[in-house]
Enzyme design. Sequence first.
Site, PDB file in Angstrom:
ATOM      1  N   ARG A  49       0.820  -1.209   0.000  1.00 60.00           N
ATOM      2  CA  ARG A  49       0.000   0.000   0.000  1.00 60.00           C
ATOM      3  C   ARG A  49       0.859   1.266   0.000  1.00 60.00           C
ATOM      4  O   ARG A  49       0.562   2.232  -0.663  1.00 60.00           O
ATOM      5  CB  ARG A  49      -0.944  -0.010   1.202  1.00 60.00           C
ATOM      6  CG  ARG A  49      -2.280  -0.609   0.836  1.00 60.00           C
ATOM      7  CD  ARG A  49      -3.348  -0.234   1.800  1.00 60.00           C
ATOM      8  NE  ARG A  49      -2.956  -0.590   3.162  1.00 60.00           N
ATOM      9  CZ  ARG A  49      -3.813  -0.918   4.107  1.00 60.00           C
ATOM     10  NH1 ARG A  49      -5.086  -0.940   3.844  1.00 60.00           N
ATOM     11  NH2 ARG A  49      -3.399  -1.212   5.308  1.00 60.00           N
ATOM     12  N   LYS A 206     -10.504 -20.750  11.472  1.00 55.46           N
ATOM     13  CA  LYS A 206      -9.617 -21.923  11.409  1.00 55.46           C
ATOM     14  C   LYS A 206     -10.416 -23.208  11.673  1.00 55.46           C
ATOM     15  O   LYS A 206     -10.186 -24.231  11.016  1.00 55.46           O
ATOM     16  CB  LYS A 206      -8.478 -21.766  12.415  1.00 55.46           C
ATOM     17  CG  LYS A 206      -7.504 -20.657  12.021  1.00 55.46           C
ATOM     18  CD  LYS A 206      -6.588 -20.286  13.170  1.00 55.46           C
ATOM     19  CE  LYS A 206      -5.574 -19.233  12.747  1.00 55.46           C
ATOM     20  NZ  LYS A 206      -4.843 -18.662  13.882  1.00 55.46           N
TER      21      LYS A 206
HETATM   22  N1  LIG Z   1       1.111 -12.750  11.495  1.00 51.47           N
HETATM   23  C1  LIG Z   1       0.897 -14.030  11.718  1.00 51.47           C
HETATM   24  O1  LIG Z   1       1.396 -14.607  12.684  1.00 51.47           O
HETATM   25  C2  LIG Z   1       0.054 -14.842  10.783  1.00 51.47           C
HETATM   26  C3  LIG Z   1       0.012 -16.227  10.939  1.00 51.47           C
HETATM   27  C4  LIG Z   1      -0.774 -17.005  10.077  1.00 51.47           C
HETATM   28  C5  LIG Z   1      -1.505 -16.381   9.080  1.00 51.47           C
HETATM   29  N2  LIG Z   1      -1.453 -15.025   8.980  1.00 51.47           N
HETATM   30  C6  LIG Z   1      -2.225 -14.439   7.882  1.00 51.47           C
HETATM   31  O2  LIG Z   1      -1.315 -13.909   6.937  1.00 51.47           O
HETATM   32  C7  LIG Z   1      -1.886 -12.790   6.291  1.00 51.47           C
HETATM   33  C8  LIG Z   1      -0.941 -11.606   6.454  1.00 51.47           C
HETATM   34  O3  LIG Z   1      -0.766 -11.373   7.844  1.00 51.47           O
HETATM   35  P1  LIG Z   1       0.336 -10.362   8.402  1.00 51.47           P
HETATM   36  O4  LIG Z   1       0.431 -10.646   9.856  1.00 51.47           O
HETATM   37  O5  LIG Z   1       1.552 -10.384   7.572  1.00 51.47           O
HETATM   38  O6  LIG Z   1      -0.456  -8.991   8.213  1.00 51.47           O
HETATM   39  P2  LIG Z   1       0.149  -7.518   8.131  1.00 51.47           P
HETATM   40  O7  LIG Z   1      -0.953  -6.591   8.491  1.00 51.47           O
HETATM   41  O8  LIG Z   1       1.429  -7.432   8.873  1.00 51.47           O
HETATM   42  O9  LIG Z   1       0.490  -7.382   6.577  1.00 51.47           O
HETATM   43  C9  LIG Z   1      -0.465  -7.182   5.587  1.00 51.47           C
HETATM   44  C10 LIG Z   1       0.142  -6.184   4.602  1.00 51.47           C
HETATM   45  O10 LIG Z   1      -0.708  -6.060   3.478  1.00 51.47           O
HETATM   46  C11 LIG Z   1      -0.735  -4.695   3.102  1.00 51.47           C
HETATM   47  N3  LIG Z   1      -1.926  -4.440   2.311  1.00 51.47           N
HETATM   48  C12 LIG Z   1      -3.180  -4.223   2.728  1.00 51.47           C
HETATM   49  N4  LIG Z   1      -3.996  -4.023   1.669  1.00 51.47           N
HETATM   50  C13 LIG Z   1      -3.235  -4.144   0.562  1.00 51.47           C
HETATM   51  C14 LIG Z   1      -3.497  -4.062  -0.827  1.00 51.47           C
HETATM   52  N5  LIG Z   1      -4.710  -3.779  -1.277  1.00 51.47           N
HETATM   53  N6  LIG Z   1      -2.463  -4.236  -1.675  1.00 51.47           N
HETATM   54  C15 LIG Z   1      -1.226  -4.492  -1.233  1.00 51.47           C
HETATM   55  N7  LIG Z   1      -0.911  -4.599   0.078  1.00 51.47           N
HETATM   56  C16 LIG Z   1      -1.917  -4.413   0.951  1.00 51.47           C
HETATM   57  C17 LIG Z   1      -0.702  -3.954   4.422  1.00 51.47           C
HETATM   58  O11 LIG Z   1      -0.245  -2.613   4.225  1.00 51.47           O
HETATM   59  C18 LIG Z   1       0.291  -4.789   5.216  1.00 51.47           C
HETATM   60  O12 LIG Z   1       1.620  -4.372   5.041  1.00 51.47           O
HETATM   61  C19 LIG Z   1      -3.251 -12.611   6.914  1.00 51.47           C
HETATM   62  O13 LIG Z   1      -4.214 -13.284   6.145  1.00 51.47           O
HETATM   63  C20 LIG Z   1      -3.116 -13.290   8.266  1.00 51.47           C
HETATM   64  O14 LIG Z   1      -4.340 -13.743   8.779  1.00 51.47           O
HETATM   65  C21 LIG Z   1      -0.694 -14.244   9.773  1.00 51.47           C
HETATM   66  N1  LIG Z   2      -3.497 -13.795  14.854  1.00 50.81           N
HETATM   67  C1  LIG Z   2      -3.242 -15.182  14.675  1.00 50.81           C
HETATM   68  C2  LIG Z   2      -2.126 -15.393  13.712  1.00 50.81           C
HETATM   69  C3  LIG Z   2      -1.974 -16.802  13.282  1.00 50.81           C
HETATM   70  O1  LIG Z   2      -2.997 -17.186  12.424  1.00 50.81           O
HETATM   71  C4  LIG Z   2      -2.910 -15.813  16.017  1.00 50.81           C
HETATM   72  O2  LIG Z   2      -2.742 -15.067  16.994  1.00 50.81           O
HETATM   73  O3  LIG Z   2      -2.845 -17.027  16.121  1.00 50.81           O
END
Ligand SMILES: NC(=O)c1ccc[n+]([C@@H]2O[C@H](COP(=O)([O-])OP(=O)(O)OC[C@H]3O[C@@H](n4cnc5c(N)ncnc54)[C@H](O)[C@@H]3O)[C@@H](O)[C@H]2O)c1
Ligand SMILES: N[C@@H](CCO)C(=O)O
Length: 434
Positions: A49, A206
Amino acid sequence: MIEDREPIRVALLGCGTVGTEVLRLLREYPTEYAARTGAPVHVTGVAVRRPHKHPEVPEHLLTTDAESLVEGNADVVVELVGGIEPARSLLSRALHAGKSVVTANKALLAEHGSELYAAADANGADIYFEAAVAGAIPLLRPLRESLAGDRINRVMGIVNGTSNYILSAMDSTGAGYAETLEEAGQLGYAEADPTADVDGFDAAAKAAILASLAFHTRVTAFDVHREGISEVGAGEIQAARALDRTVKLLAICERVVDEDGSESVSARVHPAMIPRDHPLAGVSGAFNAVFVEAESAGQLMFYGQGAGGAPTASAVLGDLVAAARNVVVSGKGPRESAHAQLPVRSMDRTPTRYHISLDVADKPGVLSQVASMFNEHDVSISVVRQQGRGADASLVVVTHTASDAALRRTVDKIAGLSAVLEVVSVMRVEGEPS
Ligand SMILES: NC(=O)c1ccc[n+]([C@@H]2O[C@H](COP(=O)([O-])OP(=O)(O)OC[C@H]3O[C@@H](n4cnc5c(N)ncnc54)[C@H](O)[C@@H]3O)[C@@H](O)[C@H]2O)c1
Ligand SMILES: N[C@@H](CCO)C(=O)O
Ligand code: NA
């Protein structure tokens, strides 16, 4: 030479906690990914973004135009943006163009999984999502593939790291809710909107994915009964401790078989008391653990890091190698398996057990009044403990299994008894023989 082969082109959508780690690892170990895939793996663009916030990404890869990146020449699209839109439209566009997809987006899969599977199937593409449930832990591939020859009866576990981190801290140090939630956010565990974690939405998504895979039935987030941890206070933690139990937010997916042999699926997320010597009781911090009970395999336990950038990237990259390898060899990953189509059972009709802790008047006959309420609702009692005298008199009851609705009705009636001064805590009990 593998290096000379036509590269597999990867479009990365989102570069936050997980995306940053995926990109770092791809750039750190290119030879290994090429060897495992059978062709070099090239990132052709990273959609973000705010480009100025990503000094770690080579400038020529950065774009704010995710749509054009998806429409470009990528073979595989890796979605790490999260949320429903624009992720849904972007992935749908990718699949309709025959590009395989890797995603960690449980919210999207739990609501629109079938639509994405159908698009993948119709266009000869794959959809992989190991990171969507229990982060680094290989769990979905075992359910989708390794256990495809077995009959799963139950999947129960801790699948939200943030709420587990909070409950663990409340239990071990008596730490407060808000400060622990903030820590979980700083460590990269919490979702962008942490209410998804603490109100159980993340775990419910989940659970829907787990139930769908385990029971070959379409289960969506809306089918999952959901309660979060906001009602769990020091009183509940102490009540559990007094009975040598601890409180965990559990996702429970079960095959329920009625007396006439008819089967249904129950999927629920709620806090529950489990015995301190239960293997799930020792799962602390952002760790996840999931028990699977299958007819032939028996009990299996999956344990590891369920959240955090690098652990989640491990699962994403495993999927990316699988999807990319399929492109190289013109192979196909597993499709949706929803042949059983079992009905989803309501929470009211799901068999559960309750722990109830009451402050009662210190008068003769209180116990029999409470006991008669259980009788009236056909709920049998497993443990009763009466403690203290005078203003400190308390009564703890643990029931045997009954329908959740009967248990709730009983608690409502008990709360109305004049001898009951306060219902201190009501919580479901799991992980012990009923
Ligand atoms: N963080 C974790 O531990 C974890 C674990 C398992 C799954 N997930 C999943 O992984 C995915 C990402 O999680 P995260 O923790 O990295 O989230 P995050 O919020 O750190 O990263 C998401 C990124 O996407 C960007 N973004 C938003 N809209 C956008 C768009 N239209 N185009 C391009 N970029 C855009 C945001 O600016 C942000 O940098 C989610 O679906 C989350 O549920 C996260
Ligand atoms: N927010 C999630 C990330 C992993 O899906 C958690 O706390 O388990
Ligand atoms: Na996983």
